[in-house]
Design a protein around this motif. Sequence first.
Motif, short mmCIF file in Angstrom:
data_model
loop_
_atom_site.label_atom_id
_atom_site.label_comp_id
_atom_site.label_asym_id
_atom_site.label_seq_id
_atom_site.Cartn_x
_atom_site.Cartn_y
_atom_site.Cartn_z
N LYS A 13 -15.61 25.16 17.74
CA LYS A 13 -15.65 24.03 16.80
C LYS A 13 -14.25 23.69 16.28
O LYS A 13 -13.29 24.45 16.51
CB LYS A 13 -16.60 24.41 15.65
CG LYS A 13 -18.06 24.56 16.08
CD LYS A 13 -18.93 24.89 14.86
CE LYS A 13 -20.40 24.98 15.23
NZ LYS A 13 -21.24 25.25 14.03
N TYR A 53 -26.60 17.15 17.09
CA TYR A 53 -27.21 17.81 15.93
C TYR A 53 -28.44 17.08 15.41
O TYR A 53 -28.83 17.25 14.25
CB TYR A 53 -26.17 17.98 14.82
CG TYR A 53 -25.23 19.16 15.05
CD1 TYR A 53 -25.72 20.45 15.24
CD2 TYR A 53 -23.85 18.99 15.03
CE1 TYR A 53 -24.87 21.53 15.44
CE2 TYR A 53 -22.98 20.06 15.23
CZ TYR A 53 -23.51 21.34 15.42
OH TYR A 53 -22.66 22.41 15.61
N HIS A 56 -31.09 18.40 13.01
CA HIS A 56 -30.76 18.68 11.61
C HIS A 56 -30.65 17.41 10.76
O HIS A 56 -30.23 17.47 9.60
CB HIS A 56 -29.43 19.44 11.52
CG HIS A 56 -29.47 20.79 12.14
ND1 HIS A 56 -30.36 21.76 11.75
CD2 HIS A 56 -28.73 21.35 13.14
CE1 HIS A 56 -30.17 22.86 12.48
NE2 HIS A 56 -29.20 22.63 13.34
N PHE A 61 -27.39 19.27 4.62
CA PHE A 61 -26.02 19.51 5.09
C PHE A 61 -25.64 18.63 6.28
O PHE A 61 -24.53 18.74 6.79
CB PHE A 61 -25.81 20.99 5.43
CG PHE A 61 -26.72 21.53 6.52
CD1 PHE A 61 -26.41 21.35 7.86
CD2 PHE A 61 -27.88 22.23 6.19
CE1 PHE A 61 -27.24 21.85 8.87
CE2 PHE A 61 -28.71 22.73 7.19
CZ PHE A 61 -28.39 22.54 8.53
N LEU A 65 -22.05 18.19 8.15
CA LEU A 65 -21.95 18.79 9.49
C LEU A 65 -21.35 17.79 10.48
O LEU A 65 -20.46 18.13 11.27
CB LEU A 65 -23.35 19.24 9.93
CG LEU A 65 -23.50 19.84 11.33
CD1 LEU A 65 -22.59 21.04 11.51
CD2 LEU A 65 -24.97 20.24 11.56
N ARG A 89 -25.46 34.06 21.96
CA ARG A 89 -25.93 34.02 20.56
C ARG A 89 -25.69 35.37 19.87
O ARG A 89 -25.29 35.43 18.71
CB ARG A 89 -27.42 33.69 20.50
CG ARG A 89 -27.78 32.30 20.99
CD ARG A 89 -27.39 31.22 20.03
NE ARG A 89 -28.05 31.30 18.75
CZ ARG A 89 -28.03 30.33 17.84
NH1 ARG A 89 -27.38 29.19 18.08
NH2 ARG A 89 -28.64 30.48 16.69
N THR A 95 -25.46 32.69 11.64
CA THR A 95 -24.92 31.36 11.32
C THR A 95 -23.91 31.43 10.17
O THR A 95 -22.83 30.84 10.26
CB THR A 95 -26.07 30.39 10.94
OG1 THR A 95 -27.01 30.37 12.01
CG2 THR A 95 -25.55 29.00 10.68
N ARG A 106 -18.27 35.38 14.82
CA ARG A 106 -18.27 34.88 13.44
C ARG A 106 -17.97 35.98 12.44
O ARG A 106 -17.27 35.78 11.45
CB ARG A 106 -19.62 34.23 13.13
CG ARG A 106 -19.81 32.88 13.83
CD ARG A 106 -21.25 32.44 13.77
NE ARG A 106 -21.45 31.06 14.22
CZ ARG A 106 -22.65 30.53 14.45
NH1 ARG A 106 -23.74 31.26 14.30
NH2 ARG A 106 -22.76 29.27 14.85
N LEU A 113 -20.26 29.46 5.93
CA LEU A 113 -21.52 29.03 6.57
C LEU A 113 -21.33 27.80 7.45
O LEU A 113 -21.81 27.76 8.58
CB LEU A 113 -22.56 28.75 5.47
CG LEU A 113 -23.88 28.06 5.85
CD1 LEU A 113 -24.63 28.82 6.93
CD2 LEU A 113 -24.76 27.91 4.61
N GLY A 114 -20.63 26.80 6.95
CA GLY A 114 -20.41 25.57 7.72
C GLY A 114 -19.32 25.75 8.76
O GLY A 114 -19.48 25.44 9.93
N ASN A 116 -18.05 27.86 10.91
CA ASN A 116 -18.41 29.14 11.53
C ASN A 116 -17.97 29.23 13.00
O ASN A 116 -18.53 29.97 13.79
CB ASN A 116 -19.90 29.41 11.36
CG ASN A 116 -20.76 28.31 11.96
OD1 ASN A 116 -20.24 27.41 12.60
ND2 ASN A 116 -22.05 28.41 11.79
P1 IDP Z 1 -26.43 27.91 14.57
O1 IDP Z 1 -25.12 27.18 14.78
O2 IDP Z 1 -26.20 29.37 14.23
O3 IDP Z 1 -27.42 27.69 15.67
P2 IDP Z 1 -28.02 26.02 12.99
O4 IDP Z 1 -29.06 26.44 12.00
O5 IDP Z 1 -28.47 25.41 14.29
O6 IDP Z 1 -27.07 27.29 13.24
O7 IDP Z 1 -27.05 25.00 12.24
C1 IDP Z 1 -26.09 24.25 12.94
C2 IDP Z 1 -24.79 24.28 12.19
O8 IDP Z 1 -24.91 23.59 10.96
C3 IDP Z 1 -24.29 25.68 11.81
O9 IDP Z 1 -23.61 26.33 12.86
C4 IDP Z 1 -23.40 25.39 10.64
O10 IDP Z 1 -22.10 24.95 11.06
C5 IDP Z 1 -24.09 24.22 9.98
N1 IDP Z 1 -25.00 24.65 8.90
C6 IDP Z 1 -26.19 25.24 9.03
N2 IDP Z 1 -26.76 25.48 7.84
C7 IDP Z 1 -25.90 25.01 6.92
C8 IDP Z 1 -25.92 24.95 5.49
O11 IDP Z 1 -26.87 25.38 4.81
N3 IDP Z 1 -24.81 24.39 4.90
C9 IDP Z 1 -23.76 23.90 5.62
N4 IDP Z 1 -23.72 23.94 6.96
C10 IDP Z 1 -24.76 24.48 7.61
#
Ligand code: IDP
Length: 157
Positions: A13, A53, A56, A61, A65, A89, A95, A106, A113-114, A116
């Motif tokens: 990313k 995405y 989502h 978020f 994102l 994975r 995440t 990670r 969290l974001g 990552n």
């Molecule tokens: P993953 O990347 O581990 O599969 P997902 O739940 O598919 O996780 O979420 C996609 C991406 O969205 C995450 O990698 C992260 O960058 C972002 N993300 C997920 N949950 C949150 C959140 O609660 N706040 C901010 N960003 C989030």
Amino acid sequence: MSHHDERTFVMAKPDAVQRGVVGEIVSRLEGKGLKMVAGKFVQIDEELAHEHYGEHEDKPFFDGLVEFITSGPVFAMVWEGADATRQVRRMMGATDAQEAQPGTIRGDLGNDLGHNLIHGSDHEDEGANEREIDLFFDEDELVDWEQGTATWVYEDA
Ligand code: IDP
């Protein structure tokens, strides 16, 4: 295809590019014995971000994102190997990078969290790997090559 030919989509990313850890991410996947079959350095636009995405879209978020993933270039890749989607994975870690185990990408390199660092197709979402590969790559961008070390990585190669 033999059982170690599963393909998965992986992306370093924008934070990984900015922090200069793309090489480290590639190195870890190479070290595991996975085979890179495609890679390109790209700037994701709004449309591609929404497609990638889409699941989502309704999350709070989502706007952040999309803003993050379009904020700078990414390194998109396709990796191949036995159970590649799930293996990547596992190597990525949770995440939320603050909760991810040490030893994972990670967990070792991330703090947020974001932000990552890495995306990998969800192994629990049937066909997500193929869908994401199709979204980012044309068929002729996937390189067919023999990995000379395969017989040392896999006993039955
Ligand atoms: P993953 O990347 O581990 O599969 P997902 O739940 O598919 O996780 O979420 C996609 C991406 O969205 C995450 O990698 C992260 O960058 C972002 N993300 C997920 N949950 C949150 C959140 O609660 N706040 C901010 N960003 C989030």
